[in-house]
Design a protein around this motif. Structure first.
Motif, PDB file in Angstrom:
ATOM      1  N   MET A 179     -19.858 -15.836  54.007  1.00 28.19           N
ATOM      2  CA  MET A 179     -20.496 -15.166  55.140  1.00 28.19           C
ATOM      3  C   MET A 179     -22.023 -15.115  54.996  1.00 28.19           C
ATOM      4  O   MET A 179     -22.580 -15.502  53.976  1.00 28.19           O
ATOM      5  CB  MET A 179     -19.902 -13.772  55.344  1.00 28.19           C
ATOM      6  CG  MET A 179     -20.395 -12.711  54.418  1.00 28.19           C
ATOM      7  SD  MET A 179     -19.333 -11.210  54.465  1.00 28.19           S
ATOM      8  CE  MET A 179     -19.309 -10.817  56.221  1.00 28.19           C
ATOM      9  N   ASP A 183     -24.546 -10.386  58.041  1.00 31.75           N
ATOM     10  CA  ASP A 183     -23.246  -9.801  58.376  1.00 31.75           C
ATOM     11  C   ASP A 183     -22.720  -8.945  57.233  1.00 31.75           C
ATOM     12  O   ASP A 183     -22.116  -7.892  57.446  1.00 31.75           O
ATOM     13  CB  ASP A 183     -22.230 -10.908  58.698  1.00 31.75           C
ATOM     14  CG  ASP A 183     -22.571 -11.631  59.995  1.00 31.75           C
ATOM     15  OD1 ASP A 183     -23.270 -11.028  60.836  1.00 31.75           O
ATOM     16  OD2 ASP A 183     -22.146 -12.786  60.159  1.00 31.75           O
ATOM     17  N   ASP A 186     -24.491  -5.655  57.221  1.00 36.09           N
ATOM     18  CA  ASP A 186     -24.083  -4.830  58.362  1.00 36.09           C
ATOM     19  C   ASP A 186     -22.839  -4.001  58.042  1.00 36.09           C
ATOM     20  O   ASP A 186     -22.588  -2.991  58.679  1.00 36.09           O
ATOM     21  CB  ASP A 186     -23.816  -5.701  59.591  1.00 36.09           C
ATOM     22  CG  ASP A 186     -25.091  -5.990  60.359  1.00 36.09           C
ATOM     23  OD1 ASP A 186     -26.093  -5.274  60.144  1.00 36.09           O
ATOM     24  OD2 ASP A 186     -25.092  -6.936  61.177  1.00 36.09           O
ATOM     25  N   GLN A 187     -22.062  -4.460  57.082  1.00 37.31           N
ATOM     26  CA  GLN A 187     -20.864  -3.695  56.734  1.00 37.31           C
ATOM     27  C   GLN A 187     -21.211  -2.411  55.989  1.00 37.31           C
ATOM     28  O   GLN A 187     -20.372  -1.531  55.865  1.00 37.31           O
ATOM     29  CB  GLN A 187     -19.939  -4.541  55.857  1.00 37.31           C
ATOM     30  CG  GLN A 187     -19.424  -5.775  56.573  1.00 37.31           C
ATOM     31  CD  GLN A 187     -18.435  -6.551  55.728  1.00 37.31           C
ATOM     32  OE1 GLN A 187     -18.317  -6.336  54.531  1.00 37.31           O
ATOM     33  NE2 GLN A 187     -17.719  -7.459  56.356  1.00 37.31           N
TER      34      GLN A 187
ATOM     35  N   HIS C 307     -15.348  -3.723  61.749  1.00 39.89           N
ATOM     36  CA  HIS C 307     -16.352  -4.668  61.270  1.00 39.89           C
ATOM     37  C   HIS C 307     -16.024  -6.116  61.614  1.00 39.89           C
ATOM     38  O   HIS C 307     -16.828  -6.992  61.335  1.00 39.89           O
ATOM     39  CB  HIS C 307     -16.520  -4.543  59.757  1.00 39.89           C
ATOM     40  CG  HIS C 307     -17.378  -3.376  59.362  1.00 39.89           C
ATOM     41  ND1 HIS C 307     -17.240  -2.722  58.165  1.00 39.89           N
ATOM     42  CD2 HIS C 307     -18.376  -2.744  60.011  1.00 39.89           C
ATOM     43  CE1 HIS C 307     -18.119  -1.735  58.097  1.00 39.89           C
ATOM     44  NE2 HIS C 307     -18.810  -1.734  59.205  1.00 39.89           N
ATOM     45  N   ARG C 309     -16.261  -9.280  63.306  1.00 37.50           N
ATOM     46  CA  ARG C 309     -17.332  -9.686  64.201  1.00 37.50           C
ATOM     47  C   ARG C 309     -16.772 -10.362  65.445  1.00 37.50           C
ATOM     48  O   ARG C 309     -15.915 -11.236  65.353  1.00 37.50           O
ATOM     49  CB  ARG C 309     -18.315 -10.573  63.465  1.00 37.50           C
ATOM     50  CG  ARG C 309     -19.199  -9.735  62.537  1.00 37.50           C
ATOM     51  CD  ARG C 309     -20.097 -10.540  61.679  1.00 37.50           C
ATOM     52  NE  ARG C 309     -19.324 -11.326  60.734  1.00 37.50           N
ATOM     53  CZ  ARG C 309     -19.081 -12.617  60.870  1.00 37.50           C
ATOM     54  NH1 ARG C 309     -19.591 -13.287  61.878  1.00 37.50           N
ATOM     55  NH2 ARG C 309     -18.353 -13.241  59.985  1.00 37.50           N
TER      56      ARG C 309
END
Lengths: 537, 394, 505
Positions: A179, A183, A186-187, C307, C309
Motif C-alpha cells: 500500500m 493510505d 490514514d489508518q 478504513h 478505501r
C-alpha cells in the motif's frame, strides 16, 4: 600478479566485500576511479576547514554485524545518535520531535490528542514489520523458480518466518508491503503535519510519491536499521560519513588488502566466458581470479562489459532496470548557527532533521513535478546540521549543513541538466530555508549543489539514483537486480556484483557487500563461513 | 497551550508536587504516564507499615482518565468493556477491563458512574484512539481528562478515622460507592476504593483543590501517623492484595510487539468480570470460543518456600519444562510468607508439579535455587476491615 | 424457534445479488431477494435520461461476465444475446487512430503488442482460477507458496515466465508500456485499460495486475443486444426461474440481530422479514455500518471496515445527440478510447489526488445507439463515456466540479470529434458522488471498495470478512466489495453462494 579478487569501486559495499574476502585469506585489490575512497559514503573538505558528508549524510542501516566482524570501531568508527527534529509549518507553526517518549507525545498532542496516542500503536505496528524483515537483510534471496537444495531450504526458511506469524499478521503484512504510505498513515492519524512528517521515510531516495502504492515498504527500508539496538533510530558517523569507509579501508589494509585510487576501470576482461581482471583507464591491467563490481548493475554490464559476452535476455532486463534518480543534495558551509524563530530558544530539535513540508499533499505535488520532468517547485528538504552534535567537522561556531532534496529528475524535460537548471534548483532550496530561517542566506559561506547529473558524474550512480536502483517489488528480493541473478552472480563466470543494485538494496547498509562475500566464500569452499545475523528476540 | 518546553520538563509535575517534593527527602522519583511520581519518600518499610497500620496517602494524579458522556453512554460502555455498565448504579464504581477483537486485554481500570449518562474511566495506559474508534456509531463523547482531575489515595486501617477527623463522614459509604463532600468553597468526591487490599478511599478533586486538601488531610491525620507513600511501598501492598498491574503482570494487546504476549481476561483470572448475557461487546465472540476450548494461560498466586523473593523468575514443570514466569513477587510482611503472582501455561498447571528457579543475589554472587511452589488463592492478604461496614474507627 | 438456515434473504438486486440468489435457489434454498429500486440490475440497468434517449444506468459494456453465471443461469434462454465483440479504436490527437482487437493491431508495434498480449494473457490465465475461488487463506506454513506453485499451475509457465510473473506481478503499467512498446497510442490504451475504475495512475506500482485481472475476466468488451438493460432483465428472469422470490421496491432499513445472530431484516416501512441467513450484496461498509450497526460488531472490525478505501475516480457521461458524431472516421460500433499516452493518463489522475478536476480527462466512449438504433430517436444517437479521472470529494464542491468536469470532457470530445458539441441535445455527467447517491456505491467506486492489491483476496473487504462470511453469525457478504471485485461480473455473488452452501454442508 593475479589477485584472488579485484573489486571495482571503493564504495562501502565494495570495501565490505573486500574486507571479508581478505579476512578469509584472499589477496584482494580494490580499484577506484576517484582520488579518494568511499563512493557515496565520504567526508570531503570542499571548503577550507569544513568537512562535508557530501553524499550520504546519516547512518542507521549499516549492519552492526559488519561493524563488529570487521572491527570498525577499532579502526575509528563511531556512530552518534542525534536528537529529534522538527517540521516547520506554513504560517509559523511547527511539529517537534523528541527522543523522550512523553515529551514527544505531548508535542504530538498539541496537533492532535488522538494522534499522540495513536503514534504508539503505529510505532508498534511498524516495529513488528521491521522485526520480520531484518533477518532477511543478511541472507541471499532464494530463487523461487529453482529446485536447488539451497534455494528450497531458503524458501522453507522464509516460509517458517511467515509461519511464525498469525494469519491476520500475514495478511496485514501483505497489505503493508503493497500500500501507499498515505493510505497507511490514514489508518492511524488525522493531523496533516504529523502525517507529513511520518511519510518522509517512505519517499527518501525513491521515485515514488507518498500516495504511490508500495511506498509504505520504502518506509520500512528506512526504519529497519538501528543505532545500538534502538530500532528505527538514525545517527551520524563522527567525522562525517567518510568515517565509515575510512574505517573499512583501515580494516581491509589490516587484513592485507590493497586499494588503488585515481584510475577507474575501463573494461572488465572476459576470457572464455570467465572474468579474469580489469583494464584501468591508464591501460594498466589488474588480473584477478574473480572480479567483483560495486558499481550499479547498469554501469557494470552496459558500460564495462562487452555486450556480446552476455545473454540477450539479461541485457534487455538490465537495460530496463529502473534507476531513475529522484533527489538532489545541497552541502552548505555556514558561518554561524542558523536560527529558526518558530522554535523556542534552547530547543534541542535543531540537532535533528528539519523539514519544511507540512503535508503529504505538498510532497505528492513535488512528485508530480518530477513525473513531468522538473525539479519540485516546492521541494521536500531533509536538512541536518551534523555539526550541532559532531564537533570534529568544522571550526567552532561554524557549521556544515546537509540538505537532501526531493524531487529532482535525472533529466529536465527530457534533456540534460544545465548549469542554469542547477543554479535555479539551488536557489529554490535556499529560498525555502530562508523562509523559515530569516538571515540564513547571509550565513552561507559555500554551497555545493548536486543534482542527479553531478551524482552520476562523480559517484557513478547511474541517473543519480542513490539506491543503485529503485526499491519497488519488481526490483526487490529475488527480483533484484534481475530475476535469476539475485544471488550476486552474473551470467559471466567469476564476475560478481556486490553493490546496492543487489538485495537488500541501497542506503549505507553494507548488507549487499557482506552477502556477496558470503556467496563467494561459500563457493570457494572457505572454512568457517560467516557468522549468522543477530537473532531477533 | 503550553508550547514546546517539553525539553525542559520531560516529566510533568502533578498538582501535589509542591508537597510531595518537599516530603521526598530521598529525592527518589520515577516516571509514570509522563509524570514524576515518588518511588519512596524516606523509608519504604515505614511507608508500607502506614498502609497496614495507620493511614497513607498516595498521589494518584498520573492515572489516565477518560470522561464518557452522552445518550448512548451505557450502550457504548457495554460494547467497550467486559461488565454491564448499565447495572452500575449512579454513585458506584466497578473494576472492569476491555479487550480487542481477539479477546486480548487492552487494559483494566475502574469505572465510576457519575450520572445516568456520565462515566469516568481510570486506567493505567492511554486508549484515546481505541475509545474514539469504539465510539463510532454511538451518541457519546469521549474526552481525555487526566489533567483536569487531581486524585489522592488514602489507605490504611485508620483512613475512615482520618477522614472523619478531616470533616468527611464516610461511615455510610460502602465499598465501591462514592459520595461528594463539601470542601472549602467547592466539593470533592470520595470513593471507597483502592489498590492496597485494605480499608481505603480515593479522593477526587480539581487541581486547584489539591494543595489545600493535602494540607488539610495531613493536619487532620497527624495524630494517626498519616504519611505519604511512594510506589515501592504501594507495590508491596498490591502484591499482598493479589492485584495485577498493566505492563507489569500483563502486556496490553495494543502495545505487545510479540504476537504471543497478549492475554485474555480468562487467562488473567478476570473471567469473573465478563458479563456474557449483557449483549455483544468487543471480543465476546473470541472469548466465547476461548471459554469453549479453555484458556492457554492462567494467572495464579504462588506460595514460594523460603524467604527469597521470586521476582523475575522462570517457572518449570518437573524442574525441566518451562511452564511460565513470575510477574510480581515479594516477601510479605503481613503474611510472613514469600508470595508471587505468575503466568502459567494451563497444561502445566493441571500437572501440579511446578518449580521456581530463583537467582538470589547474596554479596555480589547469585545463588541458584530450584524450589517447589504451591498455587494458592488470591488475594494473599484479605483482612475483614477491607469490607467492614461501618468502616473500622480507631 | 430460529428460522431454518435454508431460508435465505439476499439484499441487493445487482448482478452479484442476482447471481448469488439464483445459485442458492437452484440448490434448493428458499431465497428472497430484496431490491430497493423498482427494477433489478443495479449498475447494469438502463434509464431514459432524456425523452427518447436510453442510456445504460452505469456500466456501458460487459467485460467478462462470469461464464459460470452465464451458463448456470442459462441467460441465453432468458433472452440475453450479445452483439459481436467490440473492437477498440484508439484515438490520437496527431496520428491516425488505431484499431485493436485483443492482441491484434497494426502499426510499428503490431508485433510487440501481440507478444506482450500473449505474455500477459498467459499470466492472466494463471491468475484466473483465483477469481473463482474463495480467497486463499494464509493459514498454515507455506500454504500460499504451495498453493501458488502447485495448485495454480504457475510452474506450467516454465522457469522464465514464472520469474517474469514474479517480477511483473506488482509492477506499474507505465514502465511495462515504456519497456515493451513505442507507440504512444498503445501505451495510452494499456495505461487506460489497466487503471479503468481504479484510484491510481499508470505510474503507480501494482497497476499492471489490474490489467491482468481484466484479462483474467475475459478480454472482449461485449454489448448485450437491446442495451445493457437487457442483461438486467435476463438475470432477473433467470433468478425467478430458479425459484428466487424477487421483491423490488423493498429497501432494507436494518438487519435484525438477535442472540448474536442476524435473523432477518426490517424494511423501510417497518415490515420485518425473518430468515435463517442474511446475505448482503450491498456495499460492505453500508451493510455493516448502517444496516447492522456498531453495537453488534467488534470495534476493531468496525474500524477496519471503515478504513476500506472506496474512492471512485470515474465519472459517467451520457449525451443525447441530434445526429451522428464523427470521430475522424472511427468505427462508431467500436469502443473508442481517448488516452493519447500513458503520461496523459497519469496527468489526468494527478489533480484527482487533491480533489481537483483534470483539464484533459481520458475516456472510453461507446455509442449504444450505433448497435441498437432503438435506444435513440431515428437518426439520433446516445453517447456514453467513462471519463477518468474525477475527484470523489471535490474541493470546489460537487456542483462546481461537475460543471468543470463536463466542460473539460466536452472539450476533449470536441477535439477528437469536431462539431460534436453542436449535436448535444442534452448532457448528463455523473460524478462519483452522484454515482454513490444513485447506486449506493460508496465513494462512487463501482467495485464497492477500490480494487487494489492491498484490498484483494484475503484482504477484501477486510481480513475478518474475506471468506464471504462475517464475524456476525448468519450474515454473509456477496457483493463486489468482496473478492474478486465488481464490474458486471457476478463472480463475487457466485462464489459467496458457494461458500454459503459449503458452510452448511
Amino acid at each position: 600478479m593475479t589477485y584472488d579478487a579485484v573489486i571495482v569501486g571503493a564504495g562501502h559495499n565494495g570495501l565490505v566485500t573486500a574486507s571479508y574476502l581478505a579476512r578469509a585469506g584472499m589477496k584482494v585489490c580494490v580499484v577506484e576511479k576517484n582520488d579518494w575512497i568511499g563512493g557515496a559514503a565520504v567526508s570531503r573538505e570542499l571548503y577550507p576547514g569544513f568537512t562535508y558528508s557530501n553524499c550520504s549524510y546519516v547512518s542507521s542501516l549499516f549492519r552492526p554485524e559488519i561493524m563488529r566482524d570487521l572491527e570498525l570501531p577499532k579502526h575509528g568508527l563511531q556512530i552518534l545518535p542525534y536528537e529529534g527534529g522538527a517540521v516547520f509549518q506554513e504560517g509559523g507553526g511547527y511539529l517537534g520531535m523528541f527522543r523522550d517518549h512523553d515529551a514527544n507525545r505531548r508535542e504530538f498532542a498539541r496537533h492532535s490528542k488522538r494522534d499522540a496516542e495513536a503514534y504508539d500503536i503505529y510505532a508498534r505496528d511498524v516495529l513488528r514489520f521491521c522485526r520480520f524483515i531484518r533477518p532477511m537483510l543478511l541472507r541471499t534471496p532464494p530463487d523461487p523458480s529453482s529446485f536447488r537444495p539451497r534455494d528450497l531450504a531458503e524458501l522453507m526458511w522464509l516460509g517458517r518466518q511467515m509461519g511464525a506469524l498469525s494469519e491476520e499478521m500475514r495478511a496485514r503484512m501483505v497489505q503493508f508491503w503493497t500500500m501507499s504510505i498515505a493510505d497507511f498513515l490514514d489508518q492511524y492519524f488525522e493531523s496533516p503535519v504529523i502525517k507529513g512528517y511520518l511519510a518522509v521515510s517512505a519517499i527518501i531516495g525513491t521515485a515514488l510519491g507518498p500516495m504511490s502504492p508500495g511506498s509504505a515498504y520504502v518506509l520500512l527500508h528506512h526504519y529497519m536499521g538501528d543505532v545500538d539496538g534502538n530500532v528505527g533510530a538514525w545517527g551520524f558517523a563522527r567525522g562525517g560519513m567518510g568515517s565509515i569507509t575510512r574505517a573499512l579501508t583501515a580494516s581491509l589494509k589490516a587484513a592485507g588488502g590493497e586499494v588503488r585510487t585515481g584510475q577507474g576501470v575501463e573494461k572488465i576482461l572476459v576470457q572464455s566466458g570467465r572474468a579474469v581482471g580489469v583494464v584501468l583507464a591508464n591501460g594498466d591491467e589488474v588480473r584477478g581470479k574473480r572480479v567483483i563490481s560495486n558499481m550499479d548493475v547498469k554501469r557494470t554490464f552496459l558500460k564495462h562489459v562487452d555486450e556480446a559476452e552476455l545473454p540477450d535476455d539479461f541485457v534487455k532486463r538490465v537495460k530496463a532496470f529502473k534507476i531513475r534518480g529522484s533527489s538532489g543534495k545541497l552541502n552548505i558551509a555556514l558561518d554561524s548557527t542558523p536560527v529558526f524563530p518558530a522554535l523556542p530558544e534552547g530547543a534541542p530539535n535543531i540537532r535533528g532533521d528539519l523539514h519544511f513540508t507540512d503535508s503529504i499533499e505538498k510532497m505528492e505535488r513535488g512528485y508530480d513535478d518530477w513525473k513531468n520532468g522538473r525539479f519540485s517547485r516546492d521541494p521536500f528538504q531533509d536538512v541536518m546540521i551534523p555539526t550541532m552534535i559532531d564537533p570534529t567537522m568544522t571550526p567552532p561556531g561554524k557549521h556544515f549543513m546537509s540538505s537532501f532534496v526531493q524531487y529532482a529528475p535525472p533529466k529536465i524535460e527530457g534533456r540534460d541538466w544545465t548549469d542554469a537548471d542547477r543554479d535555479a534548483f539551488r536557489d529554490t532550496c535556499l529560498n525555502q530555508i530562508e523562509t523559515y530561517s530569516p538571515g540564513f542566506k547571509d550565513r552561507v559561506l559555500h554551497v555545493e549543489v548536486r543534482t542527479p547529473r553531478e551524482l552520476e558524474a562523480e559517484v557513478g550512480l547511474t541517473e543519480g539514483n542513490i539506491f543503485q536502483g529503485e526499491l519497488t517489488f519488481d526490483q526487490l528480493l529475488f527480483n533484484r537486480p534481475v530475476p535469476g541473478y539475485a544471488q550476486y552472480r552474473s551470467p559471466i563466470r567469476d564476475l560478481w556484483i556486490c553493490g546496492s543494485s543487489t538485495h537488500p538494496g541501497g542506503g549505507v547498509m553494507g548488507a549487499p557487500g557482506r552477502n556477496a562475500a558470503a556467496e563467494m566464500l561459500r563457493e570457494a569452499g572457505a572454512k568457517g563461513g560467516m557468522r549468522d545475523a543477530y537473532a531477533v528476540l | 497551550m503550553t508550547v514546546l518546553t517539553h525539553f525542559r520538563t520531560p516529566l510533568l509535575q502533578t498538582p501535589f508536587h509542591a508537597r510531595t517534593s518537599a516530603a521526598n527527602v530521598l529525592n527518589r522519583w520515577g516516571p509514570w504516564g509522563g509524570y514524576m511520581t515518588a518511588l519512596c519518600f524516606g523509608d519504604a518499610d515505614m511507608e508500607y507499615t502506614a498502609i497496614r497500620n495507620a493511614a497513607s496517602v498516595y498521589d494518584l494524579c498520573p492515572m489516565v482518565k477518560y470522561r464518557i458522556t452522552g445518550k448512548d453512554a451505557v450502550g457504548y460502555l457495554n460494547r467497550l468493556t467486559l461488565r454491564d455498565a448499565g447495572k452500575l448504579p449512579v454513585g458506584a464504581v466497578h473494576y472492569t477491563g476491555w479487550t480487542d477483537d481477539a479477546g486480548k486485554l487492552l487494559d483494566d481500570g475502574t469505572l465510576f458512574r457519575h450520572g445516568p449518562e456520565e462515566y469516568l474511566i481510570c486506567c493505567q495506559e492511554r486508549h484515546l484512539p481505541w475509545f474514539l474508534a469504539s465510539a463510532e456509531g454511538f451518541d457519546v463523547s469521549v474526552a481525555e481528562v487526566t489533567e483536569d482531575i487531581a486524585a489522592l489515595s488514602l489507605q490504611g486501617p485508620c483512613s475512615a478515622t482520618v477522614l472523619a477527623a478531616a470533616g468527611f463522614d464516610v461511615s455510610t459509604l460502602k465499598p465501591f460507592r462514592m459520595a461528594t463532600f463539601p470542601f472549602g468553597k467547592g466539593q470533592i468526591t470520595i470513593s471507597r476504593t483502592g489498590f492496597t487490599g485494605d480499608l481505603g478511599y480515593e479522593l477526587w478533586m480539581t487541581p486547584g483543590q489539591a494543595l489545600p486538601l493535602w494540607d488539610h488531610l495531613m493536619q487532620a491525620g497527624a495524630p494517626w501517623g498519616i504519611r505519604p507513600i511512594g510506589t515501592d511501598a504501594l507495590n508491596l501492598a498490591r502484591i499482598e492484595a493479589g492485584f495485577i498491574i498493566t505492563n507489569m503482570d500483563f502486556v496490553p494487546a495494543h502495545q505487545a510487539v510479540r504476537e504471543d504476549r497478549p492475554r485474555s481476561p480468562l487467562e488473567l483470572g478476570l473471567g469473573w468480570m465478563i458479563d456474557w448475557d449483557k449483549g455483544h461487546f468487543t471480543g465476546r465472540r473470541a472469548l466465547l470460543a476461548e471459554r469453549e476450548r479453555g484458556p492457554e494461560w492462567q494467572m495464579v498466586g504462588l506460595d514460594v518456600p523460603g524467604n527469597v523473593s521470586a521476582e523475575g523468575s522462570i517457572l518449570y514443570h518437573n524442574k525441566r519444562q518451562e511452564a511460565g514466569f513470575v510477574t510480581a513477587a515479594a516477601w510479605s510482611p503481613a503474611l510472613k510468607a514469600s508470595v508471587a503472582i505468575a503466568q502459567v501455561q494451563s497444561k502445566y498447571l493441571k500437572a501440579n508439579d511446578l518449580w521456581v528457579e530463583i537467582y538470589a543475589l547474596r554479596e555480589l554472587q547469585y545463588a541458584k535455587l530450584m524450589l517447589p511452589v504451591r498455587v494458592v488463592e488470591r488475594p494473599f492478604f484479605n483482612p475483614a476491615r477491607k469490607r467492614a461496614m461501618p468502616p473500622e474507627r480507631t | 424457534m430460529p428460522t431454518p438456515s435454508s431460508e435465505v434473504l439476499v439484499i441487493g438486486g445487482g448482478v452479484n445479488g442476482l447471481a448469488c440468489a439464483a445459485r442458492l435457489a437452484a440448490k434448493g434454498r428458499k431465497v428472497t431477494l430484496l431490491e430497493a429500486s423498482e427494477v433489478v440490475g443495479g449498475g447494469a440497468g438502463e434509464r431514459e435520461f432524456a425523452p427518447g434517449y436510453h442510456a445504460p444506468a452505469l456500466a456501458h459494456l460487459t467485460q467478462g461476465l462470469d461464464t459460470r453465471v452465464v451458463e448456470a443461469m442459462a441467460l441465453d434462454r432468458h433472452g440475453l444475446a450479445f452483439h459481436p465483440a467490440l473492437a477498440t479504436t484508439v484515438l490520437s490527437g496527431e496520428a491516425e487512430s488505431l484499431t485493436v482487437r485483443g492482441g491484434k493491431t497494426s502499426g510499428v508495434d503490431a508485433a510487440a503488442w501481440e507478444a506482450l498480449h500473449r505474455k500477459l494473457s498467459a499470466f492472466a490465465r494463471v491468475l484466473a482460477p483465483l477469481r473463482q475461488m474463495r480467497p486463499v487463506r494464509l493459514a498454515g506454513e507455506n500454504r500460499l507458496f504451495g498453493l501458488a506453485r502447485q495448485g495454480l499451475g504457475i510452474r506450467a509457465l516454465g522457469k522464465d515466465d514464472f520469474r517474469e510473473l514474479l517480477r511483473m506481478v506488482l509492477i506499474n503499467v507505465h514502465d511495462v508500456a515504456e519497456d515493451e512498446l513505442s507507440d504512444d497510442r498503445l501505451k495510452g490504451l494499456l495505461a487506460f485499460d489497466a487503471t479503468l475504475g481504479a484510484w491510481l495512475g499508470p505510474r503507480s506500482p501494482n497497476s499492471l495486475i489490474l490489467y491482468l485481472d481484466r484479462l483474467a475476466r475475459g478480454a472482449d468488451p461485449l454489448l448485450p443486444k437491446g442495451g445493457m438493460g437487457a442483461l438486467a432483465v435476463a438475470m432477473g428472469k433467470a433468478a425467478a426461474a430458479a425459484g428466487v422470490e424477487v421483491r423490488t421496491g423493498s429497501a432494507v432499513e436494518k438487519i435484525v440481530v438477535e442472540g448474536d445472530r442476524a435473523v432477518g431484516v426490517r424494511l423501510e416501512g417497518g415490515e420485518v422479514v425473518r430468515v435463517g441467513l442474511v446475505v448482503s450484496a450491498m456495499n460492505p461498509r453500508t451493510t455493516l455500518h448502517q444496516l447492522v450497526g456498531a453495537a453488534a460488531l467488534d470495534a476493531g472490525f468496525f474500524k477496519a471496515t471503515g478504513h476500506v478505501r472506496m474512492r471512485g475516480a470515474a465519472a459517467k457521461l451520457h449525451l443525447a445527440l441530434r445526429g451522428t458524431p464523427d470521430f475522424r472516421g472511427a468505427d462508431l460500433k467500436s469502443r473508442i478510447v481517448i488516452a493519447p499516452s500513458s503520461e496523459a493518463v497519469e496527468r489526468a489522475f494527478n489533480p484527482v489526488k487533491y480533489g481537483e478536476v483534470p483539464e484533459l480527462p481520458v475516456m472510453e466512449v461507446i455509442l449504444p445507439s450505433a448497435h441498437d438504433p432503438g435506444l435513440a430517436p431515428a437518426g439520433h444517437h446516445v453517447l456514453t463515456a467513462i471519463v477518468q479521472y474525477a475527484p470523489h470529494a471535490p474541493k470546489a464542491g460537487l456542483e462546481a466540479a461537475r460543471a468543470e468536469m463536463l466542460e473539460n470532457t466536452l472539450n476533449v470530445l470536441e477535439q477528437h470529434s469536431p462539431g460534436l458539441r453542436s449535436l448535444v441535445v442534452q448532457a448528463e455527467l455523473l460524478m462519483p458522488q452522484d454515482i454513490e447517491a444513485r447506486f449506493g456505491m460508496v465513494g462512487g467506486n463501482w467495485h464497492h471498495g477500490e480494487l487494489a492489491v492491498e484490498q484483494m483476496l484475503f484482504n477484501r473487504p477486510t481480513f475478518a470478512a474475506a471468506q464471504y462470511s462475517t464475524p456476525l453469525p448468519g450474515l454473509w457478504l456477496a457483493g463486489a466489495g468482496s473478492h474478486p471485485g465488481g464490474g458486471i461480473n457476478g463472480a463475487a455473488g457466485w462464489n459467496a453462494a458457494g461458500a454459503i452452501l459449503e458452510a452448511k454442508a
